[in-house]
Motif scaffolding. Structure first.
Motif, mmCIF file in Angstrom:
data_model
loop_
_atom_site.group_PDB
_atom_site.id
_atom_site.type_symbol
_atom_site.label_atom_id
_atom_site.label_comp_id
_atom_site.label_asym_id
_atom_site.label_seq_id
_atom_site.Cartn_x
_atom_site.Cartn_y
_atom_site.Cartn_z
ATOM 1 N N ALA A 21 0.821 -1.218 0.000
ATOM 2 C CA ALA A 21 0.000 0.000 0.000
ATOM 3 C C ALA A 21 0.857 1.271 0.000
ATOM 4 C CB ALA A 21 -0.985 -0.014 1.162
ATOM 5 N N ALA A 25 1.288 3.838 -3.132
ATOM 6 C CA ALA A 25 0.954 5.248 -2.920
ATOM 7 C C ALA A 25 2.109 6.161 -3.333
ATOM 8 C CB ALA A 25 0.597 5.478 -1.451
ATOM 9 N N SER A 49 -1.490 -1.953 -7.270
ATOM 10 C CA SER A 49 -2.748 -1.571 -6.622
ATOM 11 C C SER A 49 -3.779 -2.693 -6.739
ATOM 12 C CB SER A 49 -3.287 -0.268 -7.200
ATOM 13 O OG SER A 49 -3.646 -0.420 -8.559
ATOM 14 N N ASN A 52 -2.709 -5.361 -4.246
ATOM 15 C CA ASN A 52 -3.030 -4.864 -2.909
ATOM 16 C C ASN A 52 -4.523 -5.020 -2.624
ATOM 17 O OD1 ASN A 52 -2.239 -3.249 -0.440
ATOM 18 N ND2 ASN A 52 -3.820 -1.935 -1.325
ATOM 19 N N THR A 56 -6.185 -7.434 0.340
ATOM 20 C CA THR A 56 -6.822 -6.763 1.476
ATOM 21 C C THR A 56 -7.961 -7.579 2.086
ATOM 22 O OG1 THR A 56 -6.134 -4.584 0.714
ATOM 23 C CG2 THR A 56 -7.999 -4.655 2.224
ATOM 24 N N MET A 87 -9.436 -0.587 5.639
ATOM 25 C CA MET A 87 -8.368 -0.773 4.652
ATOM 26 C C MET A 87 -8.910 -1.080 3.270
ATOM 27 S SD MET A 87 -5.188 -0.486 4.248
ATOM 28 C CE MET A 87 -4.421 -0.589 2.647
ATOM 29 N N LEU A 90 -9.361 2.127 1.439
ATOM 30 C CA LEU A 90 -8.080 2.695 1.022
ATOM 31 C C LEU A 90 -7.519 1.942 -0.179
ATOM 32 C CD1 LEU A 90 -6.537 3.218 4.573
ATOM 33 C CD2 LEU A 90 -7.505 4.972 3.078
ATOM 34 N N SER A 91 -7.685 0.632 -0.191
ATOM 35 C CA SER A 91 -7.204 -0.176 -1.313
ATOM 36 C C SER A 91 -7.990 0.119 -2.586
ATOM 37 C CB SER A 91 -7.288 -1.667 -0.970
ATOM 38 O OG SER A 91 -6.406 -1.963 0.084
ATOM 39 N N LEU A 94 -6.709 3.387 -3.869
ATOM 40 C CA LEU A 94 -5.420 3.226 -4.550
ATOM 41 C C LEU A 94 -5.605 2.688 -5.970
ATOM 42 C CD1 LEU A 94 -3.091 1.821 -1.739
ATOM 43 C CD2 LEU A 94 -2.820 3.985 -2.959
ATOM 44 N N SER A 132 -3.416 9.564 2.292
ATOM 45 C CA SER A 132 -4.456 8.894 3.089
ATOM 46 C C SER A 132 -4.146 7.414 3.266
ATOM 47 C CB SER A 132 -5.820 9.044 2.419
ATOM 48 O OG SER A 132 -6.197 10.389 2.362
ATOM 49 N N ALA A 133 -3.698 6.760 2.213
ATOM 50 C CA ALA A 133 -3.380 5.334 2.297
ATOM 51 C C ALA A 133 -2.204 5.084 3.232
ATOM 52 C CB ALA A 133 -3.088 4.771 0.908
#
Length: 154
Positions: A21, A25, A49, A52, A56, A87, A90-91, A94, A132-133
């Motif tokens: 992550a 990023a 990404s 990831n 997740t 998470m 966030l993934s 991304l 943010s990630a």
């Protein structure tokens, strides 16, 4: 997938997320602000990404399995579980950032016209999502460390 080679899968998978992550990023931000980096790394950012994002839910599921097996749910463990559940968002962000970067790259490569406005928008998106990630991974990881090991003061 709850156990890998006799170890809890969460303990192993979480390390992939902790590396992927923030790396994704940072590379995304780099690609957004530096065209030469974008030409080299935009497709790598897209692949990282996606990986990831795939890892997740596996990591969260393995973490839920550990949580369910634990007899004592401390406030720190509760906090980690709540933060860990974020998470996935966030993934997803991304991956969305990587798609925007790739689209911007393709549009820029297929046109001689400068795309200053879109470059600024892409850079702002990459910076916001990237920071943010990274911050999210740090918060989730810190709460996990506190849940497992307690507060270390040295």
């Amino acid at each position: 997938m709850n156990v890998i080679a006799g170890l809890p899968a969460h303990a192993l998978l979480v390390h992939a997320i902790v590396v992927l992550a923030p790396l994704t990023a940072l590379l995304g931000i780099l690609c957004a602000v530096w065209p030469a980096a974008r030409r080299r790394f935009v497709w790598l950012v897209l692949v990282l990404s996606a990986v990831n994002l795939a890892l997740t839910p596996l990591t969260a599921s393995a973490g839920q399995w550990l949580y369910d097996r634990s007899s004592a749910h401390s406030p720190a463990l509760e906090t980690h579980a709540e933060r860990g559940a974020t998470m996935i968002y966030l993934s997803i962000a991304l991956l969305a950032m990587a798609i925007v970067l790739a689209l911007h790259h393709v549009r820029s490569a297929n046109s001689d016209a400068p795309r200053t406005a879109s470059a600024v928008v892409v850079a702002v998106i990459a910076l916001a999502v990237g920071v943010s990630a990274i911050a999210g991974v740090m918060r989730i990881g810190h709460s996990g460390t506190e849940a497992k090991w307690g507060i270390i003061t040295e």
